[in-house]
Scaffold this active site. Sequence first.
Site, PDB file in Angstrom:
ATOM      1  CD  GLU A   1     -27.154 -38.645 -38.283  1.00 10.84           C
ATOM      2  OE1 GLU A   1     -27.289 -37.325 -38.703  1.00 10.84           O
ATOM      3  OE2 GLU A   1     -28.614 -38.974 -37.792  1.00 10.84           O
TER       4      GLU A   1
ATOM      5  CG  HIS B   1     -22.444 -27.597 -34.734  1.00 14.52           C
ATOM      6  ND1 HIS B   1     -23.583 -27.065 -34.137  1.00 14.52           N
ATOM      7  CD2 HIS B   1     -22.807 -27.987 -35.860  1.00 14.52           C
ATOM      8  CE1 HIS B   1     -24.545 -27.141 -35.171  1.00 14.52           C
ATOM      9  NE2 HIS B   1     -24.119 -27.795 -36.287  1.00 14.52           N
TER      10      HIS B   1
END
Length: 727
Positions: free
Chosen positions: A457, A527
């Site tokens: 990321e 999530h």
Amino acid sequence: MATKTNPSAEVSAPEETAAPLTRQQLVAFYRLMYLSRKTDDREILLKRQQKIYFQISCAGHEALLVAAGMAMKPGYDWFFPYYRDRAICLALGNTVEDQLLQAVGADDPASGGRQMPSHWTNTRLHIVSPSSSTATQLLHGVGCAEAGVYFTKHPEAAAAGEFGDGDYRKFKNVTFHSDEVVYASVGEGSTSQGEFWEALNTASNAKLPIIFVVEDNGYAISTPVETNTPGGNISRLVANFPNFHFEEVDGTDAIASYEAMQRAVAYCRARKGPALVHGHVIRPYSHSLSDDERLYRVAEELEADALRDPISRMQVHLLQNGILTEDELHTLERDVTAEVQQAADNALLAPLPTIENIEKHVYSEALKPISSVFATAPAENLDVTERTMADLINSTLRDEMRRDSRIVIFGEDVADVSRDQHLKSGKLKGKGGVFKLTSGLQAEFGSDRVFNSPLAEANIVGRAIGMAVRGMKPVVEIQFFDYIWPAMHQMRNEMSVMRWRSNGNYSCPLVMRVPIGGYLTGGSIYHSQSGESIFAHTPGVRIVMPCNALDAAGLLRTAIRCDDPVLFLEHKRLYRETYGRAQYPGPEYAIPFGKAHTVREGKDVTIVTYGAVVPRALQAAQRLEREKGISVELIDLRSLAPYDFEAIAESVRKTNRVIVAHEDMMSWGYGAEIAARIADELFYDLDAPVRRVASMDTFVAYQPILEDAILPQPDDLFNAVAELAMF
């Protein structure tokens, strides 16, 4: 030292040697080295006189850095230096006075008194503003190199340039050169950082024209190189990266350093791939004046370093080879000393930055996303088919890419098919993102404009910063908000502050699309996260979070066309919900940031919320009206930074009761600031305490029974409103 080239590279290193330096060049070389050292010495004196507030030196690195500066082209190539790089900046054309203005904290051209000394910035010379963080700028350099290659392949994108003058239809050209090279440097300690390896990874894969310079003085403050680097030598660790040209050189030897840099630059200019120059230098002074190296370095080691001082070595070379006489050398040094003295005198008399300008350049002043230029109506004669938020985000991305060839999209799994031969075969449908929001974009626009990134990321955001600095418009995707944290460093210390720390010289207007939130039935800890309050606490970044398809299209278009970095949060649960579907509003529809939407008007209680809580609050409001006759006004903020306090205040003055609701946990959540401000500024308009409804102060569980209990539900809002209405 000999050139070292990766034997597995597709092409061999250039064998030709650089033309020898002329007498004039050698004298200029030494003058720049000595100028750098005397500037360091003057700063040290000023610090001891308490006329400046910090000092960190380039001493011992001068030969390697002047060599780099003389081998490259200012205002043509691009430079991402770090805080030891005084000498290369002087070699490129930065002045001593500019550097000392920063030291005294004057209204200097590099940062306007905002950065510590030795944070070099110059748009004319293409020196890009660095931070104090180590290795972060390497990914910016990679992104800049990618942009240069992209503009060479797509000159129409360079002609479009970056937005400006408050009108997103008005463009400025971006200059590019087909053989330009990017310079990015670090100390040997910084090679321990993940960004170092991520930068080499992408540069190697893409064969980018970037030179990584490792300035190895043996110490990261007090930590010796063997503690940072297995085996104590970074060259041995990186030797198997393909497509690279490698040089390991005595960085205190000016001639050897120049020859090594010339070979590396020639390799990159020929577009054969990236290069890494590992220079062994010394650090004759402590890490900074806040450090005392005698606490961790023995006298014998310091004496050995002194014998390798590049200043002394270059003096001997000039004298022994008859390039300068002793008198000529002394005259040169006296002239340099006088130049530095004059620069210091000027800097001490320079005007200081004004308090009134503190907030200047936190955000763009030319193209504000809160501007009415972004308030546009839907087009006429539209397809009446109502489509989901996911559909409209995809359509908006597609239209914006058709309009602006500077836009590139990348992230994990965003491409349809990474391997071009399979994409062109038409045999595979393609992925287009884990939620399919970028589906079909690579097929239409090609792999230059839509491509997959490594699973890293920080790599995604760091490269996007470099691209945006250079004039491209990257729209990147972080696959799940839960995995945004490796990018946090790039976001908080680089992306958000680039414009402010450079006093408006540089900016990085990129868009980060991030699926966020829970209510997934099985999303669990990794999530289902929300954490928008952390980013709302970061100046310099705009944050929006639509709850329906129409708002998603309008806010995304504003995010892409505005001149600020934008964190575009997309609630996963809302991607394909029946709630909030809409027909596509056309390729010009936009919504200004900072404008809330009143979803439902009411007179008894106000609910202020956003994201997936909006449809849940609407359910609660409709039930409250039916069962208890309580009229709820529901405000969807849509934009979290900036947010529309005027809309909140207007509603509170009408209902006199307010609940702030959000999905993230209660404590230290986004609603705390709004609740506090209401209590502070609207106290006399309240007939009841300000209430909050939010998640439990825990993580989101996998089991749906637990998830329902943890996250705010319509019943929680119903009960809170009913209780508040009784005051």
